[in-house]
Design a protein around this motif. Structure first.
Motif: not given
Length: 826
Positions: A423-430, A454-461
């Motif tokens: 319903t609601l989604f937030y994505y972040g470039n770490v 954080f190069e090996n952790y590029p995505n957060a959502g």
């Protein structure tokens, strides 16, 4: 959106003190009412082992907040619970919390260390013994009552617990109890009280400012799943529309498959997405929350919102754009027509002006906080709204180049960890979010955060999924193998000048940032100084076109570089702020015919500036004084600027003349090697290799001259009109449509190529060139392999290098006749 990312960050920070739970109502009754956050831990030893093995948890150890949690943990280090435990953070003053531990008694729950036992002081309160000890001058208290250990930094918490037991009062928070019943007993749990949400973040990120004062939810119950490759949180939020909770706006809304990533440039900070498949239900929720009668509730562009199923925000480094996905293009266009008129066109995409700049802010301020917008465009079924035309143009370019997050390999893998719909989604470039957070903490903490990789952790959502009168949460920070990562090219800026460009833009060192600045001149002879993000820092009127390339010098030998160049009449040296460095800027009576030559014989920065005026050379020093002892004997006009080359301990000054003569001189202007033969020069510089001077004639013939003056001629595959360049050990050439790099030949599509250049970046070499027939810029590695997502749009010679201090390459070129395009290779 950004405060939701902060929620994700806080959850993660707290999660580094967790492992598995199990609800225990006896302990629950003891939780203080003013608890801002509650952590439930099943097994102390298991918790510590999991914490040590989690890669992401170890990365944040240097941060101040992580150290604060460690300090809290040290206060309870004398206890070793074997059973399920609660750790409660109880709000005190503006920036302070008491900590309290609740657990059932087990065999060794209290340390039996003799020194510790002797240090304990005992007092009586209402018939119960309160034990007190010191940890770094902080008093910690504990009691054992009814087979339960309670420890806290607050004596008052223990006294209230004792009174509660004596009087039979039950201070249980029914809403918290409801949330605990929804928790997954196989994982650790974190509970956050919505009314303390902003205060918690202000403690972590002191400089952060919330756009709204609303409480987002009542309670959040988060199940924590942490392993070496993944940090995932799932759970439930409760919210009440009567109490004005922000997330109550999601009540009864349908979930949807977000499409924002299809238009979000890969260099963006992130995006947000709200499913509005049922616009009428959303409007009902909004009216209730704002306490407005539905029949009186009117919003702008309602016909448009009824024709779309998703609205979101795209967060770039410079601006926030609005996204809308239409399910009926014709209806969407018709709805916007009454509020818009065509403004311009970019790459065959019309851009329209929007008359109602707050059209999105009114209906979506609580969940998305949209910006003011003035222009929009349509890309397939997607409508993009922005404050500025330049941001729209950058997004169009990235969309057409395919440089969007949806195409990123890491994002494709990341999607597999997410629910299909939300319903609601937030994505972040770490990494971009990290940069954002660096500015929301104090300077010392910002420096620590900047050093974390954080190069090996590029995505957060984080996804919010509305169903069954609950809002379910799914938050993921996922590890991605960097070896599988393919580079992507995104346009981060298109900088418009006041007039058309006179020549190709150039990258030059920024001594402050260790990155690059962009310098370019327009047809009015104005010189522009542009930073790596596309901001024009200054303009300088120059008396004419700059000859050749701008060079950099360090006149004062302090690392602060200046820009040096000539026009037909003047020799300029400009400071980094655009001011002329005196006594330079002087006018010459005779016309300057070639670009400035700068010699630094022994690297001492005692420069020799060589001015070419037809057949005459004039050499100046760091003070613009003519150098005595240099005597050049003029014959024919110079074909290009003189060169300085060094072989061993010998310096050579070389001049190519229009009559075909080649002079190889010493520092004083005398012949060092006499050359009697004449050549048909190609115009390219001469290089030195293994003690031999190497250059090409116009037909591609290679000429080699030894230090003794022996001339060797070598025919090769090069043809008239060839391009060539070399840097250190890398040699590149192009003839017809064949590219040759260090002897390896690669056939290109037929085109009109220019601007062949060898560049060095991060200890690797690349070759860049432009096809002026198709307006495409190519970038190859030294194996002749075209980098992923190339070619890109460009109409001039390109330059490349590190735009800033990061390890990301940047590339610049001319776009439209009056614009400079800045690409970032991720």
């Amino acid at each position: 959106m950004k405060n939701i990312f902060l929620l994700l960050g806080l959850i993660f920070l707290f999660s580094n003190c967790t492992q598995q739970p199990e609800a225990d109502t006896n302990l629950l009754h003891l939780i203080p009412h003013k608890s801002a956050a509650i952590l439930r831990v099943p097994n102390w030893e298991s918790f510590k082992d999991n914490l040590k093995s989690n890669e992401l948890a170890n990365k944040i150890k240097p941060t101040g907040f992580a150290k604060t949690l460690e300090n809290y943990a040290s206060l309870l280090s004398k206890f070793n619970p074997e059973n399920e435990s609660y750790i409660s953070f109880v709000a005190l003053g503006e920036n302070d919390y008491d900590i309290a531990l609740f657990t059932e008694i087990s065999k060794n729950v209290v340390s039996r260390d003799s020194t510790f036992i002797r240090s304990i002081k005992k007092t009586d309160y209402e018939g119960t013994t309160i034990n007190t000890y010191l940890v770094d001058a902080i008093e910690v208290y504990y009691i054992i009552s009814n087979e339960i250990l309670i420890a806290s930094t607050s004596k008052l918490i223990l006294e209230n617990t004792i009174l509660q037991g004596n009087t039979g009062r039950d201070p249980i928070d029914s809403s918290l109890q409801k949330m605990i019943k929804t928790s997954d007993a196989s994982h650790a749990n974190l509970y956050i009280k919505g009314s303390y949400y902003k205060r918690l973040f202000k403690d972590v990120l002191s400089q952060y400012k919330f756009a709204l004062r609303e409480v987002p939810f009542e309670w959040a119950a988060i199940d924590l799943e942490i392993d070496n490759k993944k940090t995932q949180f799932t759970g439930v939020l409760t919210s009440d529309i009567e109490n004005g909770h922000t997330l109550s706006l999601l009540n009864e809304l349908e979930t949807g498959n977000s499409q924002v990533a299809a238009t979000t440039p890969v260099s963006s900070i992130g995006f947000s997405s709200l499913s509005i498949k049922d616009w009428e239900q959303y409007k009902i929720n909004l009216a209730k929350k704002r306490a407005i009668l539905l029949k009186d509730f009117k919003l702008p562009l309602e016909d448009f919102f009824q024709s779309v199923n998703e609205v979101g925000l795209i967060y770039t480094n410079n601006e926030t754009l609005i996204f809308a996905n239409s399910v009926d293009n014709q209806s969407s266009e018709k709805a916007l027509a009454a509020y818009s008129s065509k403004r311009s066109e970019y790459r065959e995409i019309p851009i329209y002006e929007l008359t109602d700049s707050l059209a999105f802010n009114r209906p979506f301020s609580e969940l998305l906080n949209p910006p003011v917008v003035h222009v929009y465009c349509k890309l397939d079924s997607y409508f993009i709204f922005s404050r500025s035309i330049s941001a729209i143009e950058d997004l169009i370019a990235n969309y057409q180049n395919g440089a969007v997050i949806k195409n990123s390999e890491s994002y494709k893998q990341f999607q597999k960890k997410l629910s299909d719909e939300s319903t609601l989604f937030y994505y972040g470039n770490v990494s971009a979010q990290k940069t954002f957070l660096e500015n929301k903490v104090d300077k010392s903490e910002g420096k620590i955060l900047a050093e974390i990789n954080f190069e090996n952790y590029p995505n957060a959502g984080i996804q919010f999924i509305q169903a069954d009168n609950f809002t379910y949460v799914n938050a993921v920070i996922s590890k991605f193998n960097i070896q599988n990562k393919k580079s992507q090219v995104s346009q981060i800026a298109s900088v418009k000048l006041d007039n058309d460009l006179l020549d190709s833009p150039q990258l030059l060192e920024n001594y402050r940032t260790k990155g690059k600045n962009i310098l370019v001149q327009d047809i009015s002879n104005t010189l522009y100084h542009i930073d790596s993000s596309g901001k024009i820092e200054w303009k300088k009127e120059i008396d004419g076109p700059i000859l050749g390339k701008i060079q950099q010098v360090d006149l004062y030998k302090n690392g602060r570089l200046q820009y040096a160049f000539t026009t037909a009449n003047r020799f300029y040296i400009l400071a980094s702020d655009g001011e002329i460095v005196k006594p330079f800027g002087q006018k010459f009576e005779n016309t300057i015919t070639q670009p400035l030559a700068v010699f630094d014989y022994d690297g001492s920065r005692n420069y020799r500036f060589v001015i070419t005026q037809g057949a005459t050379l004039q050499m100046l020093d760091n003070t613009a004084t003519i150098v005595k002892g240099f005597d050049y004997h003029k014959t024919s006009n110079l074909l290009n600027a003189p060169q300085h080359l060094r072989s061993g301990t010998k310096d050579y000054i070389l001049t190519q003349l229009e009559d075909g003569s080649l002079h190889i001189l010493d520092r004083r202007g005398n012949n060092r090697i006499t050359i009697n033969q004449k050549f048909k020069f190609s115009g390219y510089p001469i290089s030195i290799k293994n003690g031999n001077f190497i250059f090409y004639e116009a037909d591609g013939t290679q000429i080699s001259i030894s230090e003794s003056g022996k001339i060797t001629t070598k025919k090769n595959k090069l043809r008239s009109g060839f391009l060539c360049d070399n840097l250190v050990s890398v040699e590149a050439a192009l003839f017809e449509n064949k590219l040759v790099i260090n002897g390896q030949e690669k056939e290109l599509e037929l085109g009109i190529y220019k601007g062949l250049k060898v560049i060095r970046f991060e200890k690797k070499y690349y070759v860049v060139l432009t096809d002026s027939q198709t307006n495409k810029v190519y970038l190859f590695n030294t194996e002749g392999v075209l980098l992923p997502n190339f070619p890109v749009y460009g109409t001039s010679n390109a330059d490349a290098g590190s735009l800033n201090s990061s390890a990301k390459m940047g590339l610049i070129t001319k776009g439209e006749s009056n614009s400079v395009i800045i690409y970032q290779i991720n």
